[in-house]
Design a protein around this motif. Sequence first.
Motif, PDB file in Angstrom:
ATOM      1  N   ILE B 266       0.817  -1.228   0.000  1.00 19.85           N
ATOM      2  CA  ILE B 266       0.000   0.000   0.000  1.00 19.85           C
ATOM      3  C   ILE B 266       0.842   1.265   0.000  1.00 19.85           C
ATOM      4  CG2 ILE B 266      -2.132  -0.916   0.979  1.00 19.85           C
ATOM      5  CD1 ILE B 266      -1.114   0.181   3.689  1.00 19.85           C
ATOM      6  N   TYR B 267       1.973   1.230   0.730  1.00 22.03           N
ATOM      7  CA  TYR B 267       2.751   2.463   0.783  1.00 22.03           C
ATOM      8  C   TYR B 267       3.367   2.769  -0.577  1.00 22.03           C
ATOM      9  CZ  TYR B 267       2.011   1.906   5.728  1.00 22.03           C
ATOM     10  OH  TYR B 267       1.411   1.765   6.936  1.00 22.03           O
ATOM     11  N   LEU B 268       3.819   1.719  -1.231  1.00 20.45           N
ATOM     12  CA  LEU B 268       4.394   1.945  -2.568  1.00 20.45           C
ATOM     13  C   LEU B 268       3.318   2.424  -3.535  1.00 20.45           C
ATOM     14  CD1 LEU B 268       6.936  -0.989  -3.009  1.00 20.45           C
ATOM     15  CD2 LEU B 268       7.279   1.303  -2.100  1.00 20.45           C
ATOM     16  N   MET B 269       2.123   1.825  -3.419  1.00 18.90           N
ATOM     17  CA  MET B 269       1.058   2.244  -4.345  1.00 18.90           C
ATOM     18  C   MET B 269       0.620   3.674  -4.075  1.00 18.90           C
ATOM     19  SD  MET B 269      -1.249  -1.137  -4.911  1.00 18.90           S
ATOM     20  CE  MET B 269      -2.358  -0.294  -6.021  1.00 18.90           C
ATOM     21  N   ASN B 270       0.705   4.051  -2.803  1.00 17.88           N
ATOM     22  CA  ASN B 270       0.349   5.433  -2.476  1.00 17.88           C
ATOM     23  C   ASN B 270       1.313   6.448  -3.066  1.00 17.88           C
ATOM     24  OD1 ASN B 270      -2.054   5.971  -1.117  1.00 17.88           O
ATOM     25  ND2 ASN B 270      -1.311   4.943   0.714  1.00 17.88           N
ATOM     26  N   MET B 271       2.484   5.971  -3.480  1.00 22.15           N
ATOM     27  CA  MET B 271       3.448   6.892  -4.101  1.00 22.15           C
ATOM     28  C   MET B 271       3.003   7.278  -5.508  1.00 22.15           C
ATOM     29  SD  MET B 271       7.095   5.161  -3.262  1.00 22.15           S
ATOM     30  CE  MET B 271       7.632   4.778  -1.605  1.00 22.15           C
ATOM     31  N   LEU B 272       2.133   6.445  -6.098  1.00 24.67           N
ATOM     32  CA  LEU B 272       1.796   6.645  -7.512  1.00 24.67           C
ATOM     33  C   LEU B 272       1.328   8.062  -7.852  1.00 24.67           C
ATOM     34  CD1 LEU B 272       0.217   3.223  -8.494  1.00 24.67           C
ATOM     35  CD2 LEU B 272       2.446   4.168  -9.149  1.00 24.67           C
ATOM     36  N   PRO B 273       0.387   8.617  -7.079  1.00 23.74           N
ATOM     37  CA  PRO B 273      -0.047   9.972  -7.451  1.00 23.74           C
ATOM     38  C   PRO B 273       1.109  10.972  -7.505  1.00 23.74           C
ATOM     39  CG  PRO B 273      -1.530   9.057  -5.824  1.00 23.74           C
ATOM     40  CD  PRO B 273      -0.397   8.086  -5.966  1.00 23.74           C
ATOM     41  N   TYR B 274       2.036  10.854  -6.549  1.00 24.90           N
ATOM     42  CA  TYR B 274       3.162  11.795  -6.531  1.00 24.90           C
ATOM     43  C   TYR B 274       4.050  11.601  -7.751  1.00 24.90           C
ATOM     44  CZ  TYR B 274       1.696  12.013  -1.682  1.00 24.90           C
ATOM     45  OH  TYR B 274       0.954  12.157  -0.551  1.00 24.90           O
ATOM     46  N   LEU B 275       4.361  10.341  -8.024  1.00 20.90           N
ATOM     47  CA  LEU B 275       5.247  10.075  -9.158  1.00 20.90           C
ATOM     48  C   LEU B 275       4.576  10.478 -10.471  1.00 20.90           C
ATOM     49  CD1 LEU B 275       6.653   6.644  -7.935  1.00 20.90           C
ATOM     50  CD2 LEU B 275       7.675   8.910  -7.733  1.00 20.90           C
TER      51      LEU B 275
ATOM     52  N   TYR C 160       8.554   9.614   2.715  1.00 22.03           N
ATOM     53  CA  TYR C 160       7.871   9.172   3.932  1.00 22.03           C
ATOM     54  C   TYR C 160       7.153   7.849   3.691  1.00 22.03           C
ATOM     55  CZ  TYR C 160       5.676   9.511   8.467  1.00 22.03           C
ATOM     56  OH  TYR C 160       5.305   9.259   9.762  1.00 22.03           O
ATOM     57  N   LEU C 161       6.558   7.705   2.513  1.00 19.68           N
ATOM     58  CA  LEU C 161       5.899   6.443   2.195  1.00 19.68           C
ATOM     59  C   LEU C 161       6.914   5.303   2.126  1.00 19.68           C
ATOM     60  CD1 LEU C 161       3.369   7.794  -0.424  1.00 19.68           C
ATOM     61  CD2 LEU C 161       2.793   6.750   1.770  1.00 19.68           C
ATOM     62  N   LEU C 162       8.090   5.602   1.604  1.00 19.86           N
ATOM     63  CA  LEU C 162       9.155   4.592   1.552  1.00 19.86           C
ATOM     64  C   LEU C 162       9.555   4.178   2.966  1.00 19.86           C
ATOM     65  CD1 LEU C 162      11.181   3.014  -0.186  1.00 19.86           C
ATOM     66  CD2 LEU C 162      12.723   4.972  -0.039  1.00 19.86           C
ATOM     67  N   LEU C 163       9.686   5.197   3.830  1.00 24.83           N
ATOM     68  CA  LEU C 163      10.031   4.932   5.236  1.00 24.83           C
ATOM     69  C   LEU C 163       8.993   4.008   5.869  1.00 24.83           C
ATOM     70  CD1 LEU C 163      11.978   5.970   7.570  1.00 24.83           C
ATOM     71  CD2 LEU C 163      10.175   7.596   8.105  1.00 24.83           C
ATOM     72  N   GLN C 164       7.722   4.322   5.644  1.00 18.48           N
ATOM     73  CA  GLN C 164       6.658   3.493   6.219  1.00 18.48           C
ATOM     74  C   GLN C 164       6.651   2.102   5.601  1.00 18.48           C
ATOM     75  OE1 GLN C 164       3.271   6.185   5.579  1.00 18.48           O
ATOM     76  NE2 GLN C 164       3.078   6.252   7.800  1.00 18.48           N
ATOM     77  N   HIS C 165       6.882   2.054   4.297  1.00 16.43           N
ATOM     78  CA  HIS C 165       6.922   0.764   3.613  1.00 16.43           C
ATOM     79  C   HIS C 165       7.969  -0.146   4.268  1.00 16.43           C
ATOM     80  CE1 HIS C 165       6.797  -2.131   0.349  1.00 16.43           C
ATOM     81  NE2 HIS C 165       8.110  -2.040   0.247  1.00 16.43           N
ATOM     82  N   LEU C 166       9.120   0.429   4.586  1.00 17.20           N
ATOM     83  CA  LEU C 166      10.191  -0.367   5.185  1.00 17.20           C
ATOM     84  C   LEU C 166       9.862  -0.726   6.632  1.00 17.20           C
ATOM     85  CD1 LEU C 166      13.231   1.609   3.743  1.00 17.20           C
ATOM     86  CD2 LEU C 166      12.507  -0.705   3.117  1.00 17.20           C
ATOM     87  N   LEU C 167       9.361   0.247   7.378  1.00 16.68           N
ATOM     88  CA  LEU C 167       9.141   0.016   8.813  1.00 16.68           C
ATOM     89  C   LEU C 167       7.954  -0.909   9.070  1.00 16.68           C
ATOM     90  CD1 LEU C 167       9.883   3.451  10.485  1.00 16.68           C
ATOM     91  CD2 LEU C 167      11.271   1.386  10.445  1.00 16.68           C
ATOM     92  N   VAL C 175      10.695  -8.041  17.398  1.00 12.49           N
ATOM     93  CA  VAL C 175      10.407  -8.117  18.833  1.00 12.49           C
ATOM     94  C   VAL C 175       9.751  -6.850  19.355  1.00 12.49           C
ATOM     95  CG1 VAL C 175      12.292  -9.731  19.225  1.00 12.49           C
ATOM     96  CG2 VAL C 175      12.689  -7.259  19.489  1.00 12.49           C
ATOM     97  N   ASN C 176       9.385  -5.953  18.472  1.00 11.31           N
ATOM     98  CA  ASN C 176       8.814  -4.683  18.914  1.00 11.31           C
ATOM     99  C   ASN C 176       7.437  -4.501  18.283  1.00 11.31           C
ATOM    100  OD1 ASN C 176       8.432  -1.941  19.620  1.00 11.31           O
ATOM    101  ND2 ASN C 176      10.661  -1.723  19.740  1.00 11.31           N
ATOM    102  N   SER C 177       6.483  -4.031  19.080  1.00 10.75           N
ATOM    103  CA  SER C 177       5.148  -3.875  18.512  1.00 10.75           C
ATOM    104  C   SER C 177       5.034  -2.586  17.702  1.00 10.75           C
ATOM    105  CB  SER C 177       4.107  -3.891  19.632  1.00 10.75           C
ATOM    106  OG  SER C 177       4.394  -2.858  20.546  1.00 10.75           O
ATOM    107  N   PHE C 178       5.956  -1.655  17.930  1.00 19.33           N
ATOM    108  CA  PHE C 178       5.911  -0.413  17.163  1.00 19.33           C
ATOM    109  C   PHE C 178       6.603  -0.588  15.809  1.00 19.33           C
ATOM    110  CE2 PHE C 178       5.490   1.105  21.519  1.00 19.33           C
ATOM    111  CZ  PHE C 178       4.367   1.903  21.383  1.00 19.33           C
ATOM    112  N   PRO C 179       6.253   0.215  14.844  1.00 25.20           N
ATOM    113  CA  PRO C 179       6.952   0.122  13.553  1.00 25.20           C
ATOM    114  C   PRO C 179       8.332   0.776  13.638  1.00 25.20           C
ATOM    115  CG  PRO C 179       5.322   1.864  13.485  1.00 25.20           C
ATOM    116  CD  PRO C 179       5.185   1.217  14.824  1.00 25.20           C
ATOM    117  N   VAL C 180       9.292   0.035  14.151  1.00 24.56           N
ATOM    118  CA  VAL C 180      10.659   0.544  14.222  1.00 24.56           C
ATOM    119  C   VAL C 180      11.594  -0.553  13.733  1.00 24.56           C
ATOM    120  CG1 VAL C 180      10.233   2.122  16.130  1.00 24.56           C
ATOM    121  CG2 VAL C 180      10.909  -0.232  16.612  1.00 24.56           C
TER     122      VAL C 180
END
Lengths: 510, 308, 363
Positions: B266-275, C160-167, C175-180
């Motif tokens: 979903i995060y990658l797909m959400n990039m689509l509008p920006y790209l 930011y979306l890339l960051l979230q995608h990875l996390l 071992v962590n419930s948070f996205p870290v």
Amino acid sequence: MSQGAPLLTLSAIDKSFDIHRVLEGVSFDLAKGEVHALLGENGAGKSTLMNILIGVYSADAGSLTLEGLPLIIGKPSDSARHGIGMVHQHFRLVDRLTPTENLLLAADDHPHLKTRTAARNALLATAREVGFTLNPDCPVGELSVAEKQRAEICKVLALGARILILDEPTAVLTDAEASSMLGAIRRMAESGRSIILITHKLREVVGFSHRVTIMRRGKTVAAGLDTTQLSIEKIASLMMGSSASSVAPSSTPDTTTSSLQPRGPDLLAIAHLHAQRDDGAPALTDVSLRVRAGEILGLAGVGGNGQHELVETLNGIRSASAGSVMIDGADALEFPPNQRRQLGLRVIPADRMATALASDLTIAANLSLTAVVRGRFGRFWLNRRRMEREAKASIEQHDIAGARPHGRMGLLSGGNAQKVLLAREIDSGMKLLLAHSPTRGLDIRASAAVHQRLREAVAQGAACLLVSEDVEEIMALSDRICVISAGKITGELPGDASAADIGRLILGHE
Amino acid sequence: MEQFITHWLGSTPAFAIPLALASMGLVLCERAGVLNMGAEGYMSLGAMTAAVLTLTLGNPAIGILCAVLAGATLALVFGFAVVVMRCEQILAGLATMAVGLGIAGVVGRSYVHKSFEGLQPLDLPWLDQLPLVGQLLFHQDILVYLTVLIGFALWFLLEHTRAGLKIRAVGEDPASADVAGVQVQVQQLLAITASGALCGLAGAYLSVASSSIWVDNMVAGRGWIALALVVFARWEPLKALAGAFLFGAIEALLPRLQAIGIPAPIYLMNMLPYLFTIAVLLVAACSGSKKGMEPAALGQPYVRQDRH
Amino acid sequence: MSNFRLTLERRQQVSTLRSAATYILGLLVGLGCGVLVLLAAGAPASTLMDDLVVQVFFSARGLAQTLTLAVPLIMVGLAALAAMRLRFWNVGIEGQLWLGAIGATLVANNDFGSEALRLPIMLIASALAGAIWIAVPLLLKLKANVNELVVTLLLSNVAYLLLQHLLFGAWKDPVNSFPVSPRFDDNEQLASLGFGNLHSGIYLALAITLLMAVLVQKSRTGFYIDVIGHNRRTALATGIPVTATLTLMILLSGALAGLAGGLIVTGVEHRLTQTIGINTTFSGIVIAFVARFNPLAILPTAIALAGIYNAGSTLKVFYGIPDAIVVLIQGIVLLTLLMVQFFRSYRVSLLRRTPPQTARQIT
């Protein structure tokens, strides 16, 4: 022409822009049905005076009357309401709108023009009355200069102008277009409108105006003289003041002496050069020129015929679409500005503050700008102390009044700013000097100093291409004269050619 | 499949409307020559105002109205800065953005995460059961219909009225407009205020119509997307409306895909509008000198007394 | 209708005194408004001085925290300065910062390089990642003249979306419930100075500030930056290497922002999280603007802003005033500073519409 009370008077107008005083006690009056020429050199204050009349600027002191009543103008719409309209040299039309829409835009005080159809019809009716053809539905940006001007005049007249100010209406027109425009101006006056004609073409004054007012350096030197009593010589001497003799179109001793010197090799050879304007239209078509060491080649022509693009192309900041440019024997067409400078090219552009100097930086920085690029003050670290020392010496050597190395460039007057530029550009490495309108906006003394420096430069063996819209300047300096019109070189004349010959070439094209 | 599409289209307006309202406001503002970076702030302020007032008064209509006023007021501050005080537009816009975000965060702190009864969809009996487009067209709240109406009204205003002609002239060539008797500053202030009002409404839609709650950072960058959408739409209101629905449809697709168990990044797909927007910018820049309807005087302050 | 009208003229000559006076006035008015806002939000007047100044600058714990917060702020301030001096609108500092943090974490996660060199490699990777992220808008600007404002902004969101995608995906700490991301090893963390959370990154920030000052004020490149920033056409026509200077400085801007991200993850968080760097674009621009684009002035400005952030978290804990107040204060200060420039750059004068004696003559 009525001899009664004047229709419009401006008396004792003063105006300063910040620290610069532009108008000082200027007076002017206009009668009904007359063409009144307003004359003066560039910077004499004509445009400022007219901008006050139409409310773009406000006067610091003085008064205006219309038909004997005090006239209060605070903003442009006030003047329009009183029937005063101006056609600026740079047309005040929104490019992306059509002529109809431009009229509609200005119709706030004209209820009968507030629909598109009414505006369109009014525009066409006006055009018919003064004898113009006009396309009211094409975006202004796509019209030719002459068409834009007609659209602007029709717009102003359709808004009910009975006093029409025309700012150098023929400066941008071809000969044929100019004659038809001047004929239309006469027709407008005969139909009862009053025309203020700003110009510096003396022949238009004598041939088409009833009276003439002449301004010099922000003051009126002749107010409302009857044109029939005046000769071109008399007007010229009033315009130029005491130094009028220096503008007489005769070859000066300098040009004759320099023409005796042997000519060197071609330092600039342009062959079949083509370039485009910003909007993609052709600006230069098959331009070929040669400038030899020790000579000044004058390139004459009405502004906007490709001069700007030629200078930019030679400078290296506009790319050519075809052709070749050789500087001192080297093919420089693909070179960036820096490499062209290394070949000995130096440039004095017309718009010096925008393309050669930086007004917010110090005078020292401006004087050493190109030397820094050459690495004179160090490759990585700048020796600022040395830079200032040399700037100080240069300021003294070139007698640049009011300049300190630490002072801001923007505070210098036009003449002293040009001295800074000349001091920087005319250096030991110069072989080819490209000077575009080098005296634009300068007073006579400063202009003479600039001319002197150009002559000295070629006397020392440099080549100079002088691009100027000022025929007198071209005649005073050039060893040979070429004429540019519509982006083409239309002819070459010897340095002692008469103004009439040059004028024929400038205007003969179309 | 039919049901999937019906629900997907039906949920699209919830994502599209805030973008549409904000970007149409910005189109108006930019057509008047003012680059307005404050949208994120106006939207936050609007969302917070609408939520807080709906919570305290129980009436979404008053909340929405006040959100519009709040957005317009903050925009007027920006307008004062750039039109009267001639401040650099980008910096002043960023500053008002911060002020809006700040006020929303500070004032809204005690109302966070309290749900309320927001704006309800107008159920048009029978019609909303139509296949595919029934939900999209006939099961929406009144703001959705209003947004479409505003889009057409703006288009009509800009293209077919003298008022719109003045706004366009100011954005293209303020000096010529001034000479023609147009009050440049007044036009710009009106356009800025209207853009603030529309952004406020966009914010109100987020809190009162689509989520019925106020949370911190609710706008979450939609103001910036709206700004990009203006460029994407080449400064035309109807294209902005259409673009917003396109972006909204992409956003709305992702939760639907998840709901039916299709794994999607979903995060990658959400990039689509920006790209996609960057691609549009590139194409527009490469396609020659005609830069769409980009106002020629965008971002430049106008001072009549300047010497030429 | 009134007999007077206001006119406006751009001053052609602005004295140093006027510049300084308007600037100080703007800063004081802005900060004054900020204090009023704080009081209105419920901060008690009696302890305000203590909370805002004494606790954050004159107590050991507070100063340590302030300086820790200042490290990334100095970097983003310099990043904004590097771009804005050339009139390049880098409004994607956050994006470059996130990419920098991702770059450093990528090195840590994959154990690139020897253990001794791991930390320098992580920091270099963060700078490179930031530079690569800004290279896209730079390239589009140079090659196709695409407006950098919108592109840097959009790429920030993409980052930011890339960051979230990875996390939320591959890099999530199981071992962590948070996205870290998983915690970095000890050799992947900057040395603590034993003064609160303060880490050795502050030396790096100080050194880079000095280097930037030398670059901008003493070097040939600095001279080029001045000319290009003030008049690009003149720079082009006189042969100044505009593209090279622009490329260097804009990549530097991105690298500094990326390094800010690297310093946050290696110095403070010791892992990648999704809460770092929020609002740093705006803070960087505010710092650069308040410092009047002078590199050395970035230091006190960034430290002062860090103090406000620090005080902000105290106020949040004790009085429930949200973090947003710090953003609000920054906005107000920037807005007032912008507005007072009006009195620096323009002359406003009141003119009579008609000289009265003329009117009498006519009637």
